[in-house]
Scaffold this active site. Structure first.
Site, PDB file in Angstrom:
ATOM      1  N   ASP A  64       0.845  -1.186   0.000  1.00  0.00           N
ATOM      2  CA  ASP A  64       0.000   0.000   0.000  1.00  0.00           C
ATOM      3  C   ASP A  64       0.886   1.243   0.000  1.00  0.00           C
ATOM      4  O   ASP A  64       1.797   1.360   0.828  1.00  0.00           O
ATOM      5  CB  ASP A  64      -0.895  -0.010   1.246  1.00  0.00           C
ATOM      6  N   ASN A  72      -2.765  12.752  -3.550  1.00  0.00           N
ATOM      7  CA  ASN A  72      -3.848  13.251  -4.401  1.00  0.00           C
ATOM      8  C   ASN A  72      -4.326  14.630  -3.953  1.00  0.00           C
ATOM      9  O   ASN A  72      -4.557  15.512  -4.781  1.00  0.00           O
ATOM     10  CB  ASN A  72      -5.027  12.271  -4.399  1.00  0.00           C
ATOM     11  N   ASP A  81      -1.825   9.418 -10.165  1.00  0.00           N
ATOM     12  CA  ASP A  81      -1.791   8.375 -11.197  1.00  0.00           C
ATOM     13  C   ASP A  81      -0.355   8.043 -11.597  1.00  0.00           C
ATOM     14  O   ASP A  81      -0.010   6.877 -11.808  1.00  0.00           O
ATOM     15  CB  ASP A  81      -2.582   8.810 -12.432  1.00  0.00           C
ATOM     16  N   GLU A 107      -4.807   2.420  -4.154  1.00  0.00           N
ATOM     17  CA  GLU A 107      -3.346   2.506  -4.076  1.00  0.00           C
ATOM     18  C   GLU A 107      -2.732   1.222  -3.534  1.00  0.00           C
ATOM     19  O   GLU A 107      -1.585   1.196  -3.116  1.00  0.00           O
ATOM     20  CB  GLU A 107      -2.919   3.703  -3.218  1.00  0.00           C
TER      21      GLU A 107
END
Length: 199
Positions: A64, A72, A81, A107
Site C-alpha cells: 500500500d 492526491n 496516477d 493505491e
C-alpha cells in the site's frame, strides 16, 4: 477473387487483433498495466491449487502506497496516477518473471511469489520497498518521494486458502502502517508480537 480472399484475411487479422485487445482489457488494469483484481484472484486460486498439489510454497505480498490520499490532495490526481504507474513499474521489475504483480485496488497492490518461503518473500518485499523509496516524481510543487508498506503471508505456513492468506497479509500490512509505515511485516511477526505482549 484475389481481392475477396485478401479482404477475408484482413478481416480475420483485424478480428484477431480486436480479440487480443479485448482480452488484455479484461485482464489488465488500465492505468498501471498490471494484472487486474479479478484476474489476480483467479491466478491466485490457480497458483494455490498447483502449490498444494506439488508441495510448493506461495507467498502473497500486499503493498500500500503510504499517505496516498495526501498525494492526491496536495499534488492532484494526475500526479497520484503517475505515482501508481511508477510503483507498478517497480513491481514489474523487481520480482521474477514468474511472479504476478497486480493492482489490488486504489493505491493497493498485490504480488504473488511462486515457490518461495516467508524469508525469501520478505527479502523480495524489502527490495520492492527500497526501490519504491528511491522513486522521486518531479511536480510543479517540487519533488515528491514515495514509500510503501508491505504485509506478507505465505502458503502453507500462514494459511491454506486464499481468503485466509489475504486476511493475514492485510493484517500484516495494517501492522506495518501502524508501526511507522515504509516497512515490511510478515504475518509470523504479527503473531510473535502478539505472543510477546500476552506473556
Amino acid at each position: 477473387m484475389l481481392s475477396v480472399i485478401a479482404n477475408q484475411v484482413a478481416i480475420s487479422l483485424e478480428n484477431g487483433f480486436l480479440y487480443r485487445k479485448m482480452e488484455t482489457m479484461a485482464t489488465t488494469d488500465g492505468l498501471t498495466g498490471l494484472t487486474n483484481h479479478r484476474t489476480f484472484q483467479q491466478r491466485f486460486a490457480d497458483m494455490l491449487e498447483r502449490a498444494a498439489r506439488h508441495g510448493h510454497r506461495v507467498a502473497l505480498l500486499l503493498c500500500d502506497v503510504d499517505h496516498f490520499k495526501k498525494v492526491n490532495d496536495n499534488f492532484g490526481h494526475p500526479i497520484g496516477d503517475e505515482v501508481l504507474r511508477r510503483v507498478a513499474r517497480v513491481l514489474q521489475e523487481v520480482p521474477r518473471k514468474i511472479d504476478i504483480p497486480a493492482r489490488y485496488g486504489g493505491e493497493e497492490f498485490a504480488v504473488l511469489l511462486d515457490n518461495v518461503d516467508v524469508a525469501q518473500a520478505k527479502a523480495v518485499a524489502e527490495r520492492i520497498r527500497i526501490e519504491i523509496s528511491r522513486l522521486v516524481i518531479e511536480t510543479e510543487k517540487g519533488p515528491l518521494s514515495v514509500t510503501e508498506s508491505v504485509g506478507v503471508a505465505a502458503f502453507p505456513d500462514d494459511g491454506r486458502d486464499r481468503a485466509t492468506l489475504i486476511e493475514r497479509a492485510d493484517l500484516a500490512l495494517y501492522h506495518a502502517k501502524h508501526t511507522g509505515r515504509n516497512r515490511v511485516v510478515t504475518w509470523a511477526e504479527v503473531q510473535a508480537e502478539k505472543a510477546k505482549k500476552a506473556s
